[in-house]
Design an enzyme around this catalytic site. Structure first.
Site, PDB file in Angstrom:
ATOM      1  CG  ASP A  68      -2.166   0.888   0.897  1.00  0.00           C
ATOM      2  OD1 ASP A  68      -2.880   0.590  -0.085  1.00  0.00           O
ATOM      3  OD2 ASP A  68      -2.403   1.879   1.617  1.00  0.00           O
ATOM      4  CE1 TYR A 151      -2.048  12.331  -6.552  1.00  0.00           C
ATOM      5  CE2 TYR A 151      -1.705  10.046  -5.892  1.00  0.00           C
ATOM      6  CZ  TYR A 151      -2.496  11.169  -5.946  1.00  0.00           C
ATOM      7  OH  TYR A 151      -3.758  11.140  -5.393  1.00  0.00           O
ATOM      8  CG  HIS A 177       7.660   4.759  -3.436  1.00  0.00           C
ATOM      9  ND1 HIS A 177       8.167   5.488  -4.486  1.00  0.00           N
ATOM     10  CD2 HIS A 177       6.472   4.277  -3.870  1.00  0.00           C
ATOM     11  CE1 HIS A 177       7.296   5.451  -5.489  1.00  0.00           C
ATOM     12  NE2 HIS A 177       6.268   4.715  -5.144  1.00  0.00           N
TER      13      HIS A 177
HETATM   14  P1  ITT Z   1      -3.660  -2.167  -5.361  1.00  0.00           P
HETATM   15  O1  ITT Z   1      -4.332  -1.757  -4.068  1.00  0.00           O
HETATM   16  O2  ITT Z   1      -4.472  -3.117  -6.159  1.00  0.00           O
HETATM   17  O3  ITT Z   1      -2.253  -2.644  -5.148  1.00  0.00           O
HETATM   18  P2  ITT Z   1      -3.834   0.667  -5.982  1.00  0.00           P
HETATM   19  O4  ITT Z   1      -3.571   1.454  -7.214  1.00  0.00           O
HETATM   20  O5  ITT Z   1      -5.164   0.840  -5.323  1.00  0.00           O
HETATM   21  O6  ITT Z   1      -3.528  -0.855  -6.307  1.00  0.00           O
HETATM   22  P3  ITT Z   1      -2.494   1.836  -3.659  1.00  0.00           P
HETATM   23  O7  ITT Z   1      -3.753   1.942  -2.884  1.00  0.00           O
HETATM   24  O8  ITT Z   1      -1.286   1.324  -2.965  1.00  0.00           O
HETATM   25  O9  ITT Z   1      -2.678   0.952  -4.962  1.00  0.00           O
HETATM   26  O10 ITT Z   1      -2.054   3.231  -4.281  1.00  0.00           O
HETATM   27  C1  ITT Z   1      -2.717   4.430  -4.069  1.00  0.00           C
HETATM   28  C2  ITT Z   1      -2.461   5.374  -5.181  1.00  0.00           C
HETATM   29  O11 ITT Z   1      -1.172   5.961  -4.999  1.00  0.00           O
HETATM   30  C3  ITT Z   1      -2.428   4.790  -6.589  1.00  0.00           C
HETATM   31  O12 ITT Z   1      -3.720   4.698  -7.116  1.00  0.00           O
HETATM   32  C4  ITT Z   1      -1.590   5.819  -7.327  1.00  0.00           C
HETATM   33  O13 ITT Z   1      -2.370   6.933  -7.673  1.00  0.00           O
HETATM   34  C5  ITT Z   1      -0.599   6.249  -6.252  1.00  0.00           C
HETATM   35  N1  ITT Z   1       0.669   5.517  -6.375  1.00  0.00           N
HETATM   36  C6  ITT Z   1       0.996   4.327  -5.810  1.00  0.00           C
HETATM   37  N2  ITT Z   1       2.252   3.977  -6.146  1.00  0.00           N
HETATM   38  C7  ITT Z   1       2.722   4.976  -6.933  1.00  0.00           C
HETATM   39  C8  ITT Z   1       3.926   5.192  -7.603  1.00  0.00           C
HETATM   40  O14 ITT Z   1       4.926   4.311  -7.564  1.00  0.00           O
HETATM   41  N3  ITT Z   1       4.059   6.314  -8.330  1.00  0.00           N
HETATM   42  C9  ITT Z   1       3.051   7.217  -8.397  1.00  0.00           C
HETATM   43  N4  ITT Z   1       1.884   7.074  -7.803  1.00  0.00           N
HETATM   44  C10 ITT Z   1       1.703   5.958  -7.074  1.00  0.00           C
END
Ligand code: ITT
Length: 198
Positions: A68, A151, A177
């Site tokens: 997450d 982002y 990250h």
């Molecule tokens: P899963 O829960 O299925 O893994 P998700 O897209 O919902 O997929 P997250 O809740 O972890 O994943 O991510 C939240 C948001 O943060 C995601 O929708 C992106 O907009 C952003 N995000 C996550 N990782 C990122 C990255 O490496 N670079 C840029 N934005 C990222």
């Protein structure tokens, strides 16, 4: 070894696939036929990573990890943080989220931000471990670059002129990250290799 990455985000899966050894079989939710949305009701990234990993482990009982991730912006008191996916609304697109972030940051001089990834790993016996990775940087004033996702077009990691979305995938993977959190999980495997707990 066979391991599940409990994600339905293809961008995340493709980043992790570039970091794993060839003898790993990495399955995602699509491969397991899990199509429903896993409700991310946790108050923190760690809680949400645990919810996703747990949900999948209960179904398949093979080693699983979930990631997450949130973007934490200093001037916005840590927003969007745990709500990064739903910042501009439940079904917001990456572009809508980026546009809202730009709007909220209008006229703000302090552009400091960081990405944080919490990984929850559950081994074959159901034992949990957590790993955290972060990268600091700044939010730009406009969308820049077309690689990556989320982002990435607004995030310029510290020490670089390019945004994550202007970097080749390998360069983001060298400093991100997600990579930092995953490499800790990977060294955990190396430390216990030969151990049936994997
Ligand atoms: P899963 O829960 O299925 O893994 P998700 O897209 O919902 O997929 P997250 O809740 O972890 O994943 O991510 C939240 C948001 O943060 C995601 O929708 C992106 O907009 C952003 N995000 C996550 N990782 C990122 C990255 O490496 N670079 C840029 N934005 C990222």
């Amino acid at each position: 070894m066979k391991i599940v990455f409990a994600t339905s985000n293809n961008h995340k899966a493709s980043e992790i696939r570039k970091m794993i050894p060839q003898n790993w079989e990495l399955l995602t939710l699509v491969d397991l036929g899990i199509t429903e949305d896993i409700p991310e009701t946790g108050a923190t990234l760690q809680e949400n990573a645990e919810i996703k990993a747990n949900y999948v482990f209960q179904k398949c009982h093979i080693p699983v990890f979930a990631d997450d991730t949130g973007l934490i912006v200093d001037a916005l008191d840590g927003r969007p943080g745990v709500f990064s996916a739903r910042y501009a609304g439940e079904y917001a697109t990456y572009l809508e989220n980026c546009q809202l972030l730009l709007h909220e940051m209008q006229g703000i001089a302090n552009r400091a931000a960081r990405f944080e990834t919490s990984i929850c790993y559950i081994d074959a016996q159901g034992y949990k471990r957590f790993f955290l990775g972060e990268v600091k940087g700044n939010i730009l004033n406009e969308i820049t670059g077309t690689n990556g996702f989320g982002y990435d077009p607004l995030f310029q990691p510290e020490g670089f002129l390019a945004t994550f979305a202007e970097m080749p995938a390998e360069q983001k993977n060298a400093i991100s990250h997600r990579a930092k959190a995953f490499l800790q999980l990977y060294s955990h495997f190396n430390n216990i290799s030969g151990n049936a707990n994997i």
